[in-house]
Write an enzyme that holds these catalytic residues in place. Sequence first.
Site, PDB file in Angstrom:
ATOM      1  N   LYS A   1      11.799  22.669  99.591  1.00  0.00           N
ATOM      2  CA  LYS A   1      13.149  22.508 100.171  1.00  0.00           C
ATOM      3  C   LYS A   1      14.226  22.733  99.106  1.00  0.00           C
ATOM      4  O   LYS A   1      15.237  23.405  99.360  1.00  0.00           O
ATOM      5  CB  LYS A   1      13.294  21.111 100.799  1.00  0.00           C
ATOM      6  CG  LYS A   1      14.647  20.934 101.491  1.00  0.00           C
ATOM      7  CD  LYS A   1      14.868  19.550 102.072  1.00  0.00           C
ATOM      8  CE  LYS A   1      16.273  19.459 102.669  1.00  0.00           C
ATOM      9  NZ  LYS A   1      16.673  18.093 103.026  1.00  0.00           N
TER      10      LYS A   1
ATOM     11  N   ASN B   1      24.608   8.549 101.051  1.00  0.00           N
ATOM     12  CA  ASN B   1      23.352   9.048 101.616  1.00  0.00           C
ATOM     13  C   ASN B   1      22.342   9.231 100.477  1.00  0.00           C
ATOM     14  O   ASN B   1      22.464  10.119  99.640  1.00  0.00           O
ATOM     15  CB  ASN B   1      23.646  10.383 102.321  1.00  0.00           C
ATOM     16  CG  ASN B   1      22.413  10.994 102.966  1.00  0.00           C
ATOM     17  OD1 ASN B   1      21.317  10.929 102.421  1.00  0.00           O
ATOM     18  ND2 ASN B   1      22.603  11.607 104.128  1.00  0.00           N
TER      19      ASN B   1
ATOM     20  N   GLY C   1      17.163  12.739 107.581  1.00  0.00           N
ATOM     21  CA  GLY C   1      17.947  13.343 108.669  1.00  0.00           C
ATOM     22  C   GLY C   1      17.114  14.204 109.607  1.00  0.00           C
ATOM     23  O   GLY C   1      16.072  13.778 110.131  1.00  0.00           O
TER      24      GLY C   1
ATOM     25  N   ASP D   1      29.787  18.098 102.186  1.00  0.00           N
ATOM     26  CA  ASP D   1      29.727  17.853 103.618  1.00  0.00           C
ATOM     27  C   ASP D   1      28.747  18.864 104.180  1.00  0.00           C
ATOM     28  O   ASP D   1      28.777  20.042 103.807  1.00  0.00           O
ATOM     29  CB  ASP D   1      31.111  18.016 104.268  1.00  0.00           C
ATOM     30  CG  ASP D   1      31.123  17.382 105.652  1.00  0.00           C
ATOM     31  OD1 ASP D   1      30.789  16.188 105.761  1.00  0.00           O
ATOM     32  OD2 ASP D   1      31.432  18.086 106.629  1.00  0.00           O
ATOM     33  N   SER D   2      27.866  18.386 105.022  1.00  0.00           N
ATOM     34  CA  SER D   2      26.852  19.293 105.546  1.00  0.00           C
ATOM     35  C   SER D   2      26.639  19.041 107.023  1.00  0.00           C
ATOM     36  O   SER D   2      27.092  18.031 107.563  1.00  0.00           O
ATOM     37  CB  SER D   2      25.544  19.125 104.762  1.00  0.00           C
ATOM     38  OG  SER D   2      25.224  17.764 104.627  1.00  0.00           O
TER      39      SER D   2
ATOM     40  N   ASP E   1      15.336  16.834 108.919  1.00  0.00           N
ATOM     41  CA  ASP E   1      14.249  17.575 108.274  1.00  0.00           C
ATOM     42  C   ASP E   1      12.982  17.716 109.141  1.00  0.00           C
ATOM     43  O   ASP E   1      12.340  18.767 109.106  1.00  0.00           O
ATOM     44  CB  ASP E   1      13.869  16.924 106.933  1.00  0.00           C
ATOM     45  CG  ASP E   1      14.846  17.293 105.812  1.00  0.00           C
ATOM     46  OD1 ASP E   1      15.657  18.212 106.013  1.00  0.00           O
ATOM     47  OD2 ASP E   1      14.787  16.663 104.739  1.00  0.00           O
TER      48      ASP E   1
ATOM     49  N   ARG F   1      21.671  22.989 100.616  1.00  0.00           N
ATOM     50  CA  ARG F   1      22.177  22.212  99.466  1.00  0.00           C
ATOM     51  C   ARG F   1      21.775  22.892  98.161  1.00  0.00           C
ATOM     52  O   ARG F   1      22.559  22.954  97.207  1.00  0.00           O
ATOM     53  CB  ARG F   1      21.581  20.786  99.566  1.00  0.00           C
ATOM     54  CG  ARG F   1      22.214  19.768  98.655  1.00  0.00           C
ATOM     55  CD  ARG F   1      21.934  18.343  99.107  1.00  0.00           C
ATOM     56  NE  ARG F   1      22.576  18.072 100.380  1.00  0.00           N
ATOM     57  CZ  ARG F   1      21.918  17.978 101.535  1.00  0.00           C
ATOM     58  NH1 ARG F   1      20.600  18.074 101.579  1.00  0.00           N
ATOM     59  NH2 ARG F   1      22.583  17.788 102.655  1.00  0.00           N
TER      60      ARG F   1
HETATM   61  P1  IMP Z   1      27.688  14.310 106.214  1.00  0.00           P
HETATM   62  O1  IMP Z   1      27.659  15.482 105.279  1.00  0.00           O
HETATM   63  O2  IMP Z   1      27.738  13.004 105.492  1.00  0.00           O
HETATM   64  O3  IMP Z   1      28.761  14.460 107.241  1.00  0.00           O
HETATM   65  O4  IMP Z   1      26.303  14.260 106.949  1.00  0.00           O
HETATM   66  C1  IMP Z   1      25.642  15.394 107.393  1.00  0.00           C
HETATM   67  C2  IMP Z   1      24.473  15.043 108.287  1.00  0.00           C
HETATM   68  O5  IMP Z   1      23.772  16.276 108.524  1.00  0.00           O
HETATM   69  C3  IMP Z   1      23.439  14.098 107.645  1.00  0.00           C
HETATM   70  O6  IMP Z   1      23.679  12.754 107.938  1.00  0.00           O
HETATM   71  C4  IMP Z   1      22.135  14.587 108.279  1.00  0.00           C
HETATM   72  O7  IMP Z   1      21.977  14.017 109.560  1.00  0.00           O
HETATM   73  C5  IMP Z   1      22.378  16.081 108.463  1.00  0.00           C
HETATM   74  N1  IMP Z   1      21.867  16.811 107.293  1.00  0.00           N
HETATM   75  C6  IMP Z   1      22.594  17.420 106.321  1.00  0.00           C
HETATM   76  N2  IMP Z   1      21.780  17.972 105.401  1.00  0.00           N
HETATM   77  C7  IMP Z   1      20.532  17.699 105.809  1.00  0.00           C
HETATM   78  C8  IMP Z   1      19.258  17.996 105.252  1.00  0.00           C
HETATM   79  O8  IMP Z   1      19.101  18.596 104.177  1.00  0.00           O
HETATM   80  N3  IMP Z   1      18.206  17.571 105.979  1.00  0.00           N
HETATM   81  C9  IMP Z   1      18.323  16.903 107.156  1.00  0.00           C
HETATM   82  N4  IMP Z   1      19.475  16.577 107.699  1.00  0.00           N
HETATM   83  C10 IMP Z   1      20.589  16.968 107.018  1.00  0.00           C
END
Ligand code: IMP
Length: 205
Positions: free
Chosen positions: A181, A12, A159, A76-77, A161, A187
């Site tokens: 941000k 990403n 994403g 992971d978020s 945002d 994060r």
């Molecule tokens: P993963 O951590 O790869 O499973 O993805 C987490 C998903 O959460 C991302 O693809 C975004 O869609 C969303 N996401 C996580 N952090 C953010 C951020 O800081 N801004 C916007 N979307 C986020």
Amino acid sequence: MKEIALYFASSNEGKLVEVRTMLEAAALPICVLSAKTAGGMPFVEENAPDYIGNARLKARALKASLGKDAWVLAEDSGLEVDALGGAPGIHTARYGSPDASSLVKCAELLAEVDERSETNRKARFVCVMILLTQDEEYIFRGECSGTLARNMLGEQGFGYDPIFIPDGHNTTFAELGARVKNKISHRAQALNALMGGLHSLTHLQ
Ligand code: IMP
């Protein structure tokens, strides 16, 4: 002092830019390298029951392709929406129509929330980071609470945002931009904790 190469276990670009910007601003003897420079991020089925488990799967997958001496950072978020009972949460990356753009996914999420609840628009972003050094694992967590906007606003970031308004502000992350941000996000909070740890770890090298 020797500079440490820290490989970021993600494909990403939005996450990579944020992590690199924040770590470089900290003036640590660390150089953030993308998984691309190590031949690409290996495919990982993110099927753990929580953020820690998924971050660990990503960290270990990249470390396995780099070798035991490599330092790897994974995260992971996800976005937790109260009106959806905490969904999409750990499933955020795979939520909404498969292969749809981020903007379409934002619109889909807003439509779903509008259907469920007119009033409760509370949500939070959560981020768990795992740092693997030669032989240790360290875990850091960050959380940013806010509300969902009524419409998509702003063009920066990635994403979800454009639909997330962090507490204490009345514009979305996508309108606020990286400078704001990166001070308050989920994060940023996980990275601040990590940077505290890195100070002592890099001084031991
Ligand atoms: P993963 O951590 O790869 O499973 O993805 C987490 C998903 O959460 C991302 O693809 C975004 O869609 C969303 N996401 C996580 N952090 C953010 C951020 O800081 N801004 C916007 N979307 C986020």
